[in-house]
Every structure is written in structure tokens, then in C-alpha cells.
Scaffold this motif. Structure first.
Motif, short mmCIF file in Angstrom:
data_model
loop_
_atom_site.label_atom_id
_atom_site.label_comp_id
_atom_site.label_asym_id
_atom_site.label_seq_id
_atom_site.Cartn_x
_atom_site.Cartn_y
_atom_site.Cartn_z
N TRP A 1 41.74 1.82 28.72
CA TRP A 1 41.28 2.78 28.12
C TRP A 1 41.84 3.97 28.41
CZ3 TRP A 1 38.71 2.59 23.56
CH2 TRP A 1 37.72 1.50 23.85
N HIS B 1 37.05 9.78 39.69
CA HIS B 1 36.08 9.93 38.65
C HIS B 1 36.46 8.80 37.53
CE1 HIS B 1 32.74 10.30 41.54
NE2 HIS B 1 33.20 11.47 41.39
N PHE B 2 36.72 7.64 37.26
CA PHE B 2 36.88 7.11 35.54
C PHE B 2 36.69 7.69 34.30
CE2 PHE B 2 36.54 3.44 32.31
CZ PHE B 2 38.11 4.19 31.56
N THR B 3 35.55 8.81 34.29
CA THR B 3 35.97 9.72 33.24
C THR B 3 36.15 10.82 32.64
OG1 THR B 3 33.46 9.98 34.64
CG2 THR B 3 33.47 8.25 32.42
N THR B 4 36.62 11.22 34.39
CA THR B 4 37.27 12.56 33.85
C THR B 4 39.42 11.87 34.29
OG1 THR B 4 36.75 12.39 36.86
CG2 THR B 4 36.17 14.09 35.31
N THR C 1 44.64 14.39 36.37
CA THR C 1 44.60 13.04 36.22
C THR C 1 45.20 12.42 37.68
OG1 THR C 1 45.27 11.96 34.15
CG2 THR C 1 45.30 10.28 35.24
N ILE D 1 37.03 -0.13 38.69
CA ILE D 1 36.56 -0.50 37.18
C ILE D 1 37.94 -2.05 37.40
CG2 ILE D 1 36.28 1.47 36.87
CD1 ILE D 1 39.08 1.53 35.81
N THR E 1 39.33 -2.61 31.53
CA THR E 1 37.79 -1.72 31.32
C THR E 1 39.64 -0.10 31.76
OG1 THR E 1 37.01 -2.59 31.84
CG2 THR E 1 36.86 0.21 31.94
N ALA F 1 42.77 6.66 25.59
CA ALA F 1 42.51 7.82 25.47
C ALA F 1 43.63 8.64 24.98
CB ALA F 1 41.97 8.49 26.98
N LEU G 1 39.72 9.71 31.88
CA LEU G 1 39.78 9.35 30.45
C LEU G 1 39.93 10.58 30.43
CD1 LEU G 1 37.62 6.49 29.76
CD2 LEU G 1 39.49 6.84 29.82
N ALA G 2 39.20 11.74 30.06
CA ALA G 2 39.50 13.64 29.20
C ALA G 2 40.69 13.85 30.31
CB ALA G 2 38.00 14.45 30.05
#
Length: 387
Positions: A42, A90-93, A85, A35, A39, A46, A95-96
Motif C-alpha cells: 500500500w 507508524h504505517f498509517t503516517t 516517510t 506489517i 500490506t 498511496a 501512507l499519508a
């Protein structure tokens, strides 16, 4: 009193390292997750936004929890989030996972600052708050640069996240073994916790914090590209600069507590904001060379972190009965600023480039100075009306 404060400061060191170390490894994380660097900002947002939004909520839900149980639960979530982390692909996970770590921080930080205020007599409250806050600033001096250096030495930013996880485990162990029993605060509904926001004195003081830390972290969120002229894109040089910045932050935090007790919060707040605004306005030129970058970071660290203790002191002395509520709101406001900063910084990168983020931060810090004086005027007006 000193031993409990040091234990609380140790926990803040772990939380602070997690908050600040991401900025130093952001380009590497962006490359691994495929990414853009903007970006990847984030990942900071988060964590910070989760902390800011859930801090008052978790404080309301856990009011009756024993303090040791509260701290250990927070550390469990914090450590788990950082371990995830380090390993999610993946980026979305990611972030979570950062949000989960932020939830742990949301449980710990307000309780730690409130405990410090409770443990100290009024005449030493500024120093007690500063001692605990020193854990955060020491994280910038030791934790963040060490984590950044580890990423450079291993050529893997995920090593840094494992390092932060280890710090969380260390803080949890110290809490379990050495933290004495602390009084459980009375039950306070969430609506009551937010009531101080309706007081214009409190609102203006929190606005000062919000504007100041948004400005300060607009640059810090993208510290690697902002300082690339001075570092030559060397991770080791960046880590050394962050270490120096953190030493200044630690000194500024410790000094601000004593200065606040001696001179009052207004002088310390206004001086710190004025010097920080001037320092940031000059960053496009000072960060072009290593020696002037070093000088700029010394001022930045001392003034930026020297603001926390007097701001918290101002809140507590304005409404002493609401001290536990106010410390939670103060911590949440700092993290809202930290969460907004990458968003502002992303826009700044597009419009101005990484080397011109300083004046953007300076404008926000100047607005914080105006808000601080407005808060002082409101406090004095209220005092005069009640006499």
C-alpha cells in the motif's frame, strides 16, 4: 530545445526514482513498520493513487500558475513527503507521507510531458516526449537500483527515502536556475479536462495503458519475493538486476520515440505488448535462474517502457488540440495502473504465490493488446468518416 527537455527529464528522474525504488525495499520497510510485505504494498498504492486521482484536479487548479512556480511547488511537496516517510514511526503516517509525495508528482509530471510536446515540432514530437520520458526510465536504471543498494549497504530502508529527497532538491535547484520561461496554457475547467474521456478513441487508448501497466507492475510491486530464487535474497544482486532492467527501459524509451516517428504508433505498441505478454507468461520458469532472469528483465524493461511514447503519441495525434489535457490523463492512467497493481499482486500472492505472478500480468497485458487494436480500429473508422 534540448536543454529545456533535459531539465524536464531531470525532474522526471527524481519522480521516477520515488515511484520505483519502494518495490526494491518493500520487505525491509514491512519489517521496520511491523506489517506483512503484502500490506506494505500500500506504500506504492498511496503514492500512485494520489497522483492518479489528483493529477487532473491539480492541473485544473494550477493552469494559470507560471510553469516554474508550478514545478517548484510540486518539488517542495514531493521532497517533504519523502522526508516524512523516512522519519515517521507508524504505517498509517507513512501512507499519508507517501500520498503527499504523490501530490507533488501529480503537479509535475503532466506539466513536464505537455511542455515537451509544446517545445517540439510535430515531426519530432515523438522524440521530444521520449526524451522527457527517458528521465523516468533512467530512474529505473540508476535511481531505483542505487536506492535499493543504499538500503542494503546501510541496513536501513529509510536511507533510501533520504536519497530520494535529495534528488527532489537537486531537480528543484536545476528548475530554479536553468528552466526558461514557458508559455502558460489557457485556463481549462476540470470538466473540460475530463471531456476527452467521452471519446471512445481516447477511452480505448487509455484502457490499453491501464491494463498494460497494471499487468507490468503486478510483478514489479513484489519484485523482491518474485526474484528471490535468482537473487538468493541478496539486496545487492537485486539492485544489479534492477540496474540492468533500467538500462533496457532507457534504451526502449529512446528507441520507441524514433520508431514511432518512423513506423507509426500501432506497430510499436503491438510489438511491445506482444513481446511483454510472452515474456511475463514465461516468468515462472525464467526467474528460477539468474541468467534467464536477466534475459527476461531485458525484454520486460525495453517493451514495458517502450510503450509510453507511442501511447502518448497516439493520444496527441488523435486529438491534437487537446494535447495538454491528454498528457495529463495519460500520466494519471499510468499511475492508476501502478496503484491497482499491488492490489492485484496481493491477491496473486495469496492464490498463486510470488513466482506465479507473471502469467497473471501476462493476461492483463494480452487484454491491453486487444484494447490497443480496438483503439486503432476506432481511430481509423473516425478518419474514414470525416474524409
Amino acid at each position: 530545445m534540448h536543454r529545456p527537455l533535459l531539465i524536464l527529464a531531470t525532474g522526471m528522474f527524481a519522480i521516477g526514482t520515488d515511484s520505483f525504488v519502494i518495490a526494491g525495499i518493500l520487505p525491509d520497510a514491512a519489517h521496520t513498520l511491523d506489517i506483512p510485505t503484502s500490506t506494505a504494498g500500500w506504500l506504492l498504492t498511496a503514492y500512485a493513487l494520489t497522483y492518479a486521482l489528483l493529477g487532473p484536479v491539480t492541473a485544473a487548479l494550477t493552469t494559470r500558475w507560471p510553469r516554474r512556480t508550478l514545478f517548484l511547488t510540486g518539488y517542495a511537496l514531493f521532497t517533504t513527503g519523502n522526508l516524512l516517510t523516512a522519519y515517521v514511526p507508524h504505517f498509517t503516517t507513512a501512507l499519508a507521507a507517501r500520498a503527499l509525495a504523490g501530490l507533488g508528482g501529480a503537479m509535475i509530471t503532466p506539466a513536464a510531458v505537455a511542455a515537451a510536446a509544446t517545445l517540439a515540432p510535430p515531426e519530432r514530437r515523438g522524440r521530444a516526449i521520449a526524451t522527457v520520458m527517458t528521465g523516468l526510465s533512467a530512474a529505473t536504471a540508476l535511481g531505483a537500483p542505487l536506492g535499493t543498494a543504499l538500503a542494503g549497504l546501510t541496513d536501513d530502508w529509510r536511507t533510501t527515502m533520504l536519497f530520494v529527497s535529495a534528488l527532489g532538491l537537486l531537480a528543484a535547484t536545476g528548475t530554479a536556475l536553468f528552466l526558461p520561461t514557458l508559455p502558460t496554457p489557457p485556463t481549462v475547467p476540470l470538466r473540460t479536462r475530463l471531456t476527452p474521456l467521452t471519446d471512445h478513441r481516447i477511452g480505448l487508448t487509455l484502457l490499453t495503458t491501464l491494463l498494460a501497466y497494471t499487468g507490468l507492475y503486478t510483478v514489479y510491486s513484489f519484485i523482491a519475493p518474485s526474484l528471490d530464487r535468482a537473487t538468493g535474497n541478496s539486496t545487492t544482486t537485486l539492485a544489479a538486476l534492477l540496474f540492468t532492467w533500467g538500462l533496457a527501459a532507457t534504451a526502449g524509451t529512446l528507441a520507441s520515440g524514433r520508431l514511432t516517428d518512423r513506423y507509426g504508433s500501432r506497430r510499436v505498441i503491438n510489438t511491445a505488448l506482444t513481446l511483454a505478454a510472452l515474456d511475463f507468461a514465461l516468468l515462472p520458469w525464467t526467474t528460477a535462474h539468474l541468467p534467464t532472469t536477466l534475459a527476461a528483465l531485458l525484454v520486460w524493461g525495453a517493451c514495458g517502457w517502450g510503450l509510453l511514447a507511442p501511447q502518448t503519441h497516439r493520444l496527441i495525434t488523435t486529438l491534437p488540440a487537446a494535447a495538454p489535457l491528454l498528457t495529463g490523463l495519460a500520466s494519471a492512467t499510468v499511475y492508476i495502473g501502478v496503484a491497482l497493481a499491488p492490489v492485484v499482486g496481493q491477491a496473486g500472492l495469496t492464490w498463486l504465490g510470488p513466482h506465479r505472478l507473471g502469467p497473471l500480468g501476462a493476461a492483463l497485458i494480452t487484454l491491453a493488446l486487444i484494447a490497443a487494436e480496438a483503439a486503432h480500429t476506432a481511430i481509423r473508422r473516425t478518419e474514414s468518416a470525416t474524409q
